[in-house]
Design a protein around this motif. Structure first.
Motif, mmCIF file in Angstrom:
data_model
loop_
_atom_site.group_PDB
_atom_site.id
_atom_site.type_symbol
_atom_site.label_atom_id
_atom_site.label_comp_id
_atom_site.label_asym_id
_atom_site.label_seq_id
_atom_site.Cartn_x
_atom_site.Cartn_y
_atom_site.Cartn_z
ATOM 1 N N PRO A 191 0.775 -1.239 0.000
ATOM 2 C CA PRO A 191 0.000 0.000 0.000
ATOM 3 C C PRO A 191 0.809 1.294 0.000
ATOM 4 C CG PRO A 191 0.085 -0.914 2.216
ATOM 5 C CD PRO A 191 0.838 -1.875 1.324
ATOM 6 N N SER A 192 2.085 1.244 0.359
ATOM 7 C CA SER A 192 2.834 2.485 0.517
ATOM 8 C C SER A 192 2.990 3.248 -0.787
ATOM 9 C CB SER A 192 4.219 2.209 1.117
ATOM 10 O OG SER A 192 4.115 1.764 2.446
ATOM 11 N N GLY A 193 3.300 2.534 -1.862
ATOM 12 C CA GLY A 193 3.514 3.203 -3.145
ATOM 13 C C GLY A 193 2.314 4.010 -3.590
ATOM 14 N N PRO A 194 1.105 3.409 -3.647
ATOM 15 C CA PRO A 194 -0.062 4.181 -4.073
ATOM 16 C C PRO A 194 -0.407 5.340 -3.135
ATOM 17 C CG PRO A 194 -0.483 1.832 -4.287
ATOM 18 C CD PRO A 194 0.816 1.965 -3.571
ATOM 19 N N LEU A 195 -0.238 5.135 -1.821
ATOM 20 C CA LEU A 195 -0.582 6.218 -0.902
ATOM 21 C C LEU A 195 0.406 7.371 -1.026
ATOM 22 C CD1 LEU A 195 -2.634 7.043 1.236
ATOM 23 C CD2 LEU A 195 -1.087 6.147 2.978
ATOM 24 N N LEU A 196 1.680 7.065 -1.167
ATOM 25 C CA LEU A 196 2.665 8.134 -1.356
ATOM 26 C C LEU A 196 2.457 8.842 -2.693
ATOM 27 C CD1 LEU A 196 5.921 6.515 0.058
ATOM 28 C CD2 LEU A 196 4.643 8.452 1.010
ATOM 29 N N ALA A 197 2.063 8.096 -3.717
ATOM 30 C CA ALA A 197 1.770 8.720 -5.013
ATOM 31 C C ALA A 197 0.603 9.690 -4.880
ATOM 32 C CB ALA A 197 1.472 7.649 -6.055
ATOM 33 N N ALA A 198 -0.405 9.294 -4.104
ATOM 34 C CA ALA A 198 -1.540 10.183 -3.872
ATOM 35 C C ALA A 198 -1.101 11.423 -3.099
ATOM 36 C CB ALA A 198 -2.633 9.444 -3.119
ATOM 37 N N GLY A 199 -0.271 11.214 -2.077
ATOM 38 C CA GLY A 199 0.222 12.355 -1.319
ATOM 39 C C GLY A 199 1.019 13.308 -2.191
ATOM 40 N N ARG A 200 1.873 12.751 -3.049
ATOM 41 C CA ARG A 200 2.683 13.586 -3.946
ATOM 42 C C ARG A 200 1.787 14.347 -4.921
ATOM 43 N NH1 ARG A 200 5.514 9.849 -5.392
ATOM 44 N NH2 ARG A 200 7.214 10.131 -3.872
ATOM 45 N N GLY A 201 0.802 13.656 -5.472
ATOM 46 C CA GLY A 201 -0.103 14.299 -6.419
ATOM 47 C C GLY A 201 -0.896 15.429 -5.789
ATOM 48 N N VAL A 202 -1.333 15.229 -4.562
ATOM 49 C CA VAL A 202 -2.110 16.267 -3.886
ATOM 50 C C VAL A 202 -1.232 17.461 -3.548
ATOM 51 C CG1 VAL A 202 -3.355 16.810 -1.746
ATOM 52 C CG2 VAL A 202 -3.891 14.715 -3.013
ATOM 53 N N LEU A 203 -0.015 17.223 -3.052
ATOM 54 C CA LEU A 203 0.875 18.345 -2.743
ATOM 55 C C LEU A 203 1.168 19.170 -3.991
ATOM 56 C CD1 LEU A 203 1.197 17.090 0.058
ATOM 57 C CD2 LEU A 203 3.662 17.459 -0.129
ATOM 58 N N GLU A 204 1.481 18.494 -5.091
ATOM 59 C CA GLU A 204 1.766 19.221 -6.327
ATOM 60 C C GLU A 204 0.516 19.923 -6.838
ATOM 61 O OE1 GLU A 204 3.372 16.369 -9.006
ATOM 62 O OE2 GLU A 204 5.227 16.066 -7.856
ATOM 63 N N GLY A 205 -0.617 19.261 -6.696
ATOM 64 C CA GLY A 205 -1.857 19.835 -7.198
ATOM 65 C C GLY A 205 -2.292 21.080 -6.443
ATOM 66 N N VAL A 206 -2.207 21.055 -5.121
ATOM 67 C CA VAL A 206 -2.636 22.237 -4.362
ATOM 68 C C VAL A 206 -1.688 23.411 -4.599
ATOM 69 C CG1 VAL A 206 -3.859 20.872 -2.624
ATOM 70 C CG2 VAL A 206 -1.465 21.486 -2.231
ATOM 71 N N ARG A 207 -0.406 23.103 -4.776
ATOM 72 C CA ARG A 207 0.540 24.189 -5.092
ATOM 73 C C ARG A 207 0.174 24.841 -6.426
ATOM 74 N NH1 ARG A 207 4.718 20.294 -3.384
ATOM 75 N NH2 ARG A 207 5.496 20.903 -1.320
ATOM 76 N N GLU A 208 -0.089 24.004 -7.412
ATOM 77 C CA GLU A 208 -0.429 24.540 -8.734
ATOM 78 C C GLU A 208 -1.717 25.354 -8.692
ATOM 79 O OE1 GLU A 208 -1.456 22.858 -13.232
ATOM 80 O OE2 GLU A 208 -0.344 21.593 -11.812
ATOM 81 N N ALA A 209 -2.661 24.938 -7.816
ATOM 82 C CA ALA A 209 -3.939 25.638 -7.713
ATOM 83 C C ALA A 209 -3.857 26.871 -6.826
ATOM 84 C CB ALA A 209 -5.001 24.689 -7.167
ATOM 85 N N GLY A 210 -2.735 27.041 -6.118
ATOM 86 C CA GLY A 210 -2.590 28.187 -5.232
ATOM 87 C C GLY A 210 -3.325 28.036 -3.916
ATOM 88 N N VAL A 211 -3.576 26.794 -3.503
ATOM 89 C CA VAL A 211 -4.242 26.531 -2.220
ATOM 90 C C VAL A 211 -3.178 26.163 -1.195
ATOM 91 C CG1 VAL A 211 -5.942 25.119 -1.005
ATOM 92 C CG2 VAL A 211 -6.314 25.717 -3.409
ATOM 93 N N ARG A 212 -3.131 26.871 -0.082
ATOM 94 C CA ARG A 212 -2.108 26.610 0.928
ATOM 95 C C ARG A 212 -2.579 25.650 2.014
ATOM 96 N NH1 ARG A 212 2.396 29.123 1.591
ATOM 97 N NH2 ARG A 212 2.279 28.766 3.844
ATOM 98 N N ARG A 213 -3.858 25.621 2.301
ATOM 99 C CA ARG A 213 -4.354 24.843 3.441
ATOM 100 C C ARG A 213 -4.660 23.407 3.029
ATOM 101 N NH1 ARG A 213 -3.847 23.268 8.083
ATOM 102 N NH2 ARG A 213 -5.455 23.503 9.683
ATOM 103 N N LEU A 214 -4.003 22.462 3.716
ATOM 104 C CA LEU A 214 -4.175 21.038 3.435
ATOM 105 C C LEU A 214 -4.306 20.294 4.753
ATOM 106 C CD1 LEU A 214 -4.106 18.513 1.579
ATOM 107 C CD2 LEU A 214 -1.597 18.572 1.804
ATOM 108 N N VAL A 215 -5.374 19.530 4.899
ATOM 109 C CA VAL A 215 -5.584 18.700 6.089
ATOM 110 C C VAL A 215 -5.703 17.249 5.650
ATOM 111 C CG1 VAL A 215 -7.063 18.214 8.066
ATOM 112 C CG2 VAL A 215 -6.677 20.581 7.351
ATOM 113 N N ILE A 216 -4.966 16.377 6.322
ATOM 114 C CA ILE A 216 -4.881 14.975 5.922
ATOM 115 C C ILE A 216 -5.445 14.088 7.020
ATOM 116 C CG2 ILE A 216 -3.304 13.091 5.322
ATOM 117 C CD1 ILE A 216 -1.380 15.279 4.283
ATOM 118 N N VAL A 217 -6.347 13.200 6.644
ATOM 119 C CA VAL A 217 -6.828 12.165 7.550
ATOM 120 C C VAL A 217 -5.754 11.089 7.606
ATOM 121 C CG1 VAL A 217 -8.593 10.416 7.977
ATOM 122 C CG2 VAL A 217 -9.240 12.659 7.038
ATOM 123 N N GLY A 218 -5.085 10.974 8.740
ATOM 124 C CA GLY A 218 -3.938 10.079 8.849
ATOM 125 C C GLY A 218 -4.253 8.778 9.546
ATOM 126 N N GLY A 219 -3.205 8.093 9.975
ATOM 127 C CA GLY A 219 -3.334 6.823 10.668
ATOM 128 C C GLY A 219 -2.821 6.931 12.089
#
Length: 329
Positions: free
Chosen positions: A72-100
């Motif tokens: 599971p680590s690969g897909p979850l890290l890919a999602a995390g990477r995609g979201v970080l890059e995506g919010v930066r591109e969109a100009g959104v600074r606030r990110l909250v993550i439901v963790g473990g």
């Protein structure tokens, strides 16, 4: 507030959506499948995340790693990477993550996932969530991120509106249990979205009870009065904290300023010894012995603390000097 919620169809995500909408926020729900009228997005697809996040005030990532037996680590890290890059591109600074919960410390320096009794069935998922936390800590310094770990157990249940807050340590109750309803977890997450008090760090939440209210007061007294760790103490107070001690003012900053000027700077040996704590509903009563130095008479103090959603909201106190006739509790 306009919120993009990725993973809106899940057990936790659906409750976050309901809580946020109930408070009047505009929620754009997104899932991989588009089920329930949500928008379709793959969290690992940064351009797609950016397009969807544009115009929003915050993004919540509430997805679980794969549970099909694959690594599971690969897909979850890919999602995390995609979201970080995506919010930066969109100009959104606030990110909250439901963790473990697995990355929380069950003992100093020992993660819950590394304890002998941790179920093998959940180990890979817990390690993937821990890897996501490490990734966010390393890569999201330019964002106002918060990673919110649940306690050991989170299930559908009652919305009480109350919870307790912690940092990197697993929160347990007097019987060693560690739990919260998904509904109250959602309350805590939306509170964090609204206040932003824990930006740049991981926090955890758990079910509130009388024992946890007493533990909160005990932690505040240790941090504030004895350790003089005012940064930590501030996080344990509500933004509109009302200190009814004469001259203390309203709000955490006023309380810190007053204590420094009246006590800490004048009496560096000041110590408060908690001798009794009694809790009832949302109030805690404490009885303490106060010493300020060899040349200063000791005193006893009775304090009343009101708890609101895992933080101290109000404080009252009365005190008297210790004399030869004083009978200490």
């Amino acid at each position: 507030m306009r919120i993009l919620l990725i993973g809106a169809g899940g057990m936790i995500g659906s409750r976050i959506a309901a809580e946020a909408r109930e408070r009047g926020h505009e929620v754009t729900g997104a899932t991989r499948s588009g089920a329930g009228g949500t928008r379709v997005v793959d969290a690992a697809d940064a351009p797609a995340v950016a397009a969807l996040a544009a115009g929003h005030d915050a993004v919540v990532l509430a997805i679980a790693p794969p549970r099909d037996g694959s690594e599971p680590s690969g897909p979850l890290l890919a999602a995390g990477r995609g979201v970080l890059e995506g919010v930066r591109e969109a100009g959104v600074r606030r990110l909250v993550i439901v963790g473990g919960a697995g990355s929380l410390e069950a003992a100093p320096g020992v993660r819950l996932v590394d304890t002998p009794g941790f179920p093998d069935l959940y180990r890979a998922e817990a390690l993937s969530q821990a890897a996501l936390l490490d990734f966010v800590r390393e890569q999201a310094g330019d964002l106002d991120w918060t990673y919110i770990s649940p306690p050991a157990e989170i299930t559908p249940g009652e919305r009480t509106g109350n919870y307790r807050l912690g940092g990197d340590r697993l929160l347990t109750d007097a019987d060693g249990g560690s739990s919260i309803s998904a509904e109250d977890y959602a309350v805590a997450l939306v509170d964090e979205l609204e206040t932003g008090r824990s930006a740049g760090r991981r926090i955890t939440v758990a079910r509130a009870d009388l024992a946890s209210n007493k533990a909160l007061v005990e932690e505040f007294c240790r941090a504030f009065y004895n350790d003089k760790d005012f940064d930590r103490a501030r996080t344990l107070l509500t933004d509109d904290f009302a200190n009814h001690h004469p001259g203390a003012g309203t709000g955490p900053e006023a309380t810190v300023k007053s204590f420094r000027e009246q006590v800490a700077d004048r009496f560096p040996d000041f110590r408060l010894e908690l001798r009794k704590l009694v809790a009832e509903e949302d109030h805690v009563w404490s009885y303490s012995l106060i010493t300020a130095g060899p040349e200063v008479p000791s005193a006893v103090s009775v304090d009343v603390w009101r708890i609101d959603r895992g933080r101290i909201a109000e404080h009252w106190d009365v005190g008297q000097r210790v004399t030869d006739d004083t009978v200490l509790l």
